[in-house]
Design an enzyme around this catalytic site. Structure first.
Site, PDB file in Angstrom:
ATOM      1  N   THR A  11       0.826  -1.197   0.000  1.00  0.00           N
ATOM      2  CA  THR A  11       0.000   0.000   0.000  1.00  0.00           C
ATOM      3  C   THR A  11       0.861   1.248   0.000  1.00  0.00           C
ATOM      4  OG1 THR A  11      -1.915   0.975   1.073  1.00  0.00           O
ATOM      5  CG2 THR A  11      -0.133   0.278   2.506  1.00  0.00           C
ATOM      6  N   LYS A  25      -7.632   2.013   4.107  1.00  0.00           N
ATOM      7  CA  LYS A  25      -6.527   1.720   5.025  1.00  0.00           C
ATOM      8  C   LYS A  25      -6.243   2.881   5.965  1.00  0.00           C
ATOM      9  CE  LYS A  25      -4.817  -0.562   0.995  1.00  0.00           C
ATOM     10  NZ  LYS A  25      -3.869  -0.459  -0.087  1.00  0.00           N
ATOM     11  N   SER A  71       4.799   0.480   0.261  1.00  0.00           N
ATOM     12  CA  SER A  71       5.661   0.244  -0.894  1.00  0.00           C
ATOM     13  C   SER A  71       5.828   1.480  -1.766  1.00  0.00           C
ATOM     14  CB  SER A  71       5.127  -0.920  -1.727  1.00  0.00           C
ATOM     15  OG  SER A  71       3.799  -0.670  -2.123  1.00  0.00           O
TER      16      SER A  71
END
Length: 181
Positions: free
Chosen positions: A5, A37, A130
Site C-alpha cells: 500500500t 486503510k 511500498s
C-alpha cells in the site's frame, strides 16, 4: 518494505490530511482495488491514522492504538509512546511487518513494532508502504514548489506514487481535520 500500500500524511497550515490508495495485493495479484486503510479515531475524530501491513493486523493495531489514545485523553504524543511500548512487548505483534502513521493538528508520527516513534524532521510530511517514498518525494516537491491546498497535495502525491509503484493504485481516499470547518 511492504508490497502492500501507500499511506501519506500531511500536516499543513490549515489542516491535517491522511490519504491512502485502495490496492490490496497478494503476491503478484491484485485482490481488491477499493480497500480503506485509513481512519479517523479518537474523541471527535481529531486523530487520523493509516496502516501498511495485513488487514487483520490493521484492525488489531487500530483498536490497540485507539485504546491507548483514550487512556491518554487524546494526547497523541503520550498515546504514540504508550502504543509503541505495548506493540513492542507483545510477542506476536512485534514480529508483524507493519507500520502506522498517526497525526493530529499538532503532531505527526510514524510507528512500528520495533518501538519506533518517529516525528519527521520537517514536522509535516510522512509516508509508509511500498509507494511511500514516491509519495513522500512528490509531497515534498509539491509542498515546496506547488500551490495546492492540503488535500489536493496529498491526492496528487498519491496519484504520482500510483503511476510509479505497481503495488499502489489511484483509488485514493483521504480524511481531513480542518482548523475552521
Amino acid at each position: 518494505m511492504f508490497k502492500a500500500t501507500t499511506i501519506l500524511a500531511y500536516k499543513g497550515k490549515n489542516g491535517s490530511i491522511i490519504g491512502g490508495d485502495g490496492q490490496v495485493t497478494f503476491g503478484n495479484t491484485v485482490l481488491k482495488g477499493t480497500a480503506t486503510k485509513i481512519r479517523k479515531i479518537g474523541k471527535d475524530g481529531k486523530v487520523l491514522a493509516g496502516f501498511a501491513g495485513s488487514t487483520t493486523d490493521a484492525f488489531n493495531l487500530f483498536d490497540m492504538f485507539e485504546k491507548c489514545l483514550e487512556s491518554a485523553k487524546n494526547d497523541l504524543l503520550k498515546a504514540a509512546v504508550d502504543f509503541s511500548k505495548e506493540w513492542r512487548k507483545d510477542k506476536y505483534l512485534r514480529k508483524l511487518e507493519a507500520m502506522m502513521l498517526v497525526l493530529d493538528r499538532e503532531h505527526i508520527f510514524l510507528l512500528s513494532g520495533v518501538g519506533d516513534v518517529v516525528e519527521p524532521d520537517d514536522g509535516k510530511i510522512a509516508a509508509i508502504g511500498s509507494g511511500g517514498n514516491y509519495a513522500l518525494s512528490a509531497a515534498r516537491a509539491l509542498d515546496k514548489f506547488g500551490n495546492l491546498n492540503e488535500e489536493e497535495l496529498v491526492k496528487e502525491s498519491l496519484k504520482i506514487a500510483s503511476e510509479i509503484c505497481i503495488y499502489t493504485n489511484n483509488h485514493i481516499k483521504t480524511y481531513a481535520i480542518w482548523d475552521n470547518k
